[in-house]
Scaffold this motif. Structure first.
Motif, PDB file in Angstrom:
ATOM      1  N   MET A   1      45.692   4.724 -53.360  1.00 47.67           N
ATOM      2  CA  MET A   1      44.588   5.595 -53.753  1.00 47.67           C
ATOM      3  C   MET A   1      43.942   4.997 -55.010  1.00 47.67           C
ATOM      4  O   MET A   1      44.619   4.694 -55.978  1.00 47.67           O
ATOM      5  CB  MET A   1      45.110   6.997 -54.035  1.00 47.67           C
ATOM      6  CG  MET A   1      44.080   7.937 -54.605  1.00 47.67           C
ATOM      7  SD  MET A   1      43.082   8.840 -53.430  1.00 47.67           S
ATOM      8  CE  MET A   1      44.262   9.859 -52.649  1.00 47.67           C
TER       9      MET A   1
ATOM     10  N   GLU B   1      41.159   5.757 -57.957  1.00 49.66           N
ATOM     11  CA  GLU B   1      40.390   6.822 -58.599  1.00 49.66           C
ATOM     12  C   GLU B   1      39.438   6.209 -59.609  1.00 49.66           C
ATOM     13  O   GLU B   1      39.846   5.425 -60.466  1.00 49.66           O
ATOM     14  CB  GLU B   1      41.322   7.823 -59.274  1.00 49.66           C
ATOM     15  CG  GLU B   1      42.155   8.600 -58.283  1.00 49.66           C
ATOM     16  CD  GLU B   1      42.938   9.743 -58.918  1.00 49.66           C
ATOM     17  OE1 GLU B   1      42.670  10.074 -60.089  1.00 49.66           O
ATOM     18  OE2 GLU B   1      43.793  10.294 -58.232  1.00 49.66           O
TER      19      GLU B   1
ATOM     20  N   VAL C   1      38.153   3.167 -44.879  1.00 52.96           N
ATOM     21  CA  VAL C   1      38.498   3.957 -46.057  1.00 52.96           C
ATOM     22  C   VAL C   1      38.021   5.395 -45.904  1.00 52.96           C
ATOM     23  O   VAL C   1      37.082   5.685 -45.168  1.00 52.96           O
ATOM     24  CB  VAL C   1      37.895   3.372 -47.362  1.00 52.96           C
ATOM     25  CG1 VAL C   1      38.472   2.011 -47.692  1.00 52.96           C
ATOM     26  CG2 VAL C   1      36.386   3.327 -47.308  1.00 52.96           C
ATOM     27  N   SER C   2      38.693   6.259 -46.641  1.00 51.44           N
ATOM     28  CA  SER C   2      38.314   7.660 -46.771  1.00 51.44           C
ATOM     29  C   SER C   2      37.854   7.861 -48.209  1.00 51.44           C
ATOM     30  O   SER C   2      38.481   7.358 -49.141  1.00 51.44           O
ATOM     31  CB  SER C   2      39.522   8.545 -46.466  1.00 51.44           C
ATOM     32  OG  SER C   2      39.232   9.887 -46.753  1.00 51.44           O
TER      33      SER C   2
ATOM     34  N   ASP D   1      36.597  10.665 -51.190  1.00 54.77           N
ATOM     35  CA  ASP D   1      36.460  12.032 -51.695  1.00 54.77           C
ATOM     36  C   ASP D   1      35.660  11.926 -52.980  1.00 54.77           C
ATOM     37  O   ASP D   1      36.071  11.228 -53.907  1.00 54.77           O
ATOM     38  CB  ASP D   1      37.844  12.632 -51.963  1.00 54.77           C
ATOM     39  CG  ASP D   1      37.765  14.087 -52.392  1.00 54.77           C
ATOM     40  OD1 ASP D   1      37.239  14.343 -53.495  1.00 54.77           O
ATOM     41  OD2 ASP D   1      38.228  14.947 -51.643  1.00 54.77           O
TER      42      ASP D   1
ATOM     43  N   ARG E   1      37.526   9.237 -55.275  1.00 50.80           N
ATOM     44  CA  ARG E   1      38.832   8.798 -54.804  1.00 50.80           C
ATOM     45  C   ARG E   1      38.615   8.032 -53.512  1.00 50.80           C
ATOM     46  O   ARG E   1      37.990   8.543 -52.585  1.00 50.80           O
ATOM     47  CB  ARG E   1      39.753   9.982 -54.559  1.00 50.80           C
ATOM     48  CG  ARG E   1      40.216  10.636 -55.824  1.00 50.80           C
ATOM     49  CD  ARG E   1      41.316  11.657 -55.524  1.00 50.80           C
ATOM     50  NE  ARG E   1      41.762  12.252 -56.763  1.00 50.80           N
ATOM     51  CZ  ARG E   1      41.474  13.496 -57.147  1.00 50.80           C
ATOM     52  NH1 ARG E   1      40.761  14.268 -56.367  1.00 50.80           N
ATOM     53  NH2 ARG E   1      41.921  13.965 -58.288  1.00 50.80           N
TER      54      ARG E   1
ATOM     55  N   GLU F   1      40.636   6.003 -50.511  1.00 46.56           N
ATOM     56  CA  GLU F   1      41.949   5.769 -49.915  1.00 46.56           C
ATOM     57  C   GLU F   1      41.790   4.810 -48.733  1.00 46.56           C
ATOM     58  O   GLU F   1      41.003   5.062 -47.820  1.00 46.56           O
ATOM     59  CB  GLU F   1      42.558   7.083 -49.441  1.00 46.56           C
ATOM     60  CG  GLU F   1      43.953   6.915 -48.934  1.00 46.56           C
ATOM     61  CD  GLU F   1      44.633   8.265 -48.641  1.00 46.56           C
ATOM     62  OE1 GLU F   1      45.774   8.226 -48.137  1.00 46.56           O
ATOM     63  OE2 GLU F   1      44.038   9.316 -48.880  1.00 46.56           O
ATOM     64  N   HIS F   2      42.508   3.710 -48.803  1.00 49.79           N
ATOM     65  CA  HIS F   2      42.510   2.746 -47.714  1.00 49.79           C
ATOM     66  C   HIS F   2      43.326   3.334 -46.584  1.00 49.79           C
ATOM     67  O   HIS F   2      44.461   3.763 -46.770  1.00 49.79           O
ATOM     68  CB  HIS F   2      43.110   1.417 -48.204  1.00 49.79           C
ATOM     69  CG  HIS F   2      42.848   0.286 -47.297  1.00 49.79           C
ATOM     70  ND1 HIS F   2      43.735  -0.123 -46.346  1.00 49.79           N
ATOM     71  CD2 HIS F   2      41.783  -0.539 -47.183  1.00 49.79           C
ATOM     72  CE1 HIS F   2      43.235  -1.142 -45.690  1.00 49.79           C
ATOM     73  NE2 HIS F   2      42.052  -1.420 -46.167  1.00 49.79           N
ATOM     74  N   ILE F   3      42.770   3.376 -45.395  1.00 49.86           N
ATOM     75  CA  ILE F   3      43.448   3.960 -44.237  1.00 49.86           C
ATOM     76  C   ILE F   3      44.193   2.866 -43.506  1.00 49.86           C
ATOM     77  O   ILE F   3      43.614   1.842 -43.115  1.00 49.86           O
ATOM     78  CB  ILE F   3      42.444   4.652 -43.297  1.00 49.86           C
ATOM     79  CG1 ILE F   3      41.743   5.794 -44.052  1.00 49.86           C
ATOM     80  CG2 ILE F   3      43.138   5.154 -42.048  1.00 49.86           C
ATOM     81  CD1 ILE F   3      40.616   6.431 -43.291  1.00 49.86           C
TER      82      ILE F   3
END
Length: 149
Positions: free
Chosen positions: A1, A3, A55-56, A58, A141, A143-145
């Protein structure tokens, strides 16, 4: 993650206007300074390799409250007035604010975090007013999926 926190006034990207010379340019004059902030601050905060896979994201866009939202009564200047809106419903549109954030994160546009914003497969986004002593900007944020998930 990963940030990241970008300080500055988030700006929209997407609407274009025709100049008197027949060229197209971004309608928002705030987009170039915002892009520069995102690029510079991401270089300062992110030291990892460029992310190429899915990636996701947020993201929370934070906007400064108007001074008229706060009480002026002695000893109560840190309190919101009952008439102050709870949600930030002004421009920029959320989808255009997302575009104004993602492009400067990509290497194609001079960023250092994402290879391309087409690798974003999921986005959760919101916009809100800043708290009393909080600066405007964006909280991100990434996040690599995992491909095997």
């Amino acid at each position: 993650m990963i940030e990241l926190r970008f300080l500055g006034e988030p700006a929209p990207q997407g609407s274009k206007v025709l100049t008197r010379f027949g060229a197209m340019r971004e309608a928002s004059k705030k987009i170039e300074p915002w892009r520069a902030v995102v690029q510079y601050q991401s270089e300062q905060q992110y030291k990892g390799p460029v992310i190429e896979g899915p990636v996701s994201i947020d993201v929370t866009f934070v906007f400064t409250r108007a001074k008229s939202h706060w009480s002026t009564a002695k000893g109560k200047t840190d309190q919101l007035l009952p008439s102050a809106p709870l949600h930030y419903t002004k421009t920029p549109d959320l989808d255009k604010a997302i575009r104004g954030l993602l492009d400067p994160l990509t290497t194609r546009c001079g960023g250092c975090v994402l290879k391309d914003d087409s690798s974003v497969v999921e986005i959760v986004a919101r916009k809100r007013y800043a708290k009393r002593c909080e600066s405007a900007g964006a909280l991100v944020r990434i996040e690599h999926i995992c491909a095997n998930a």
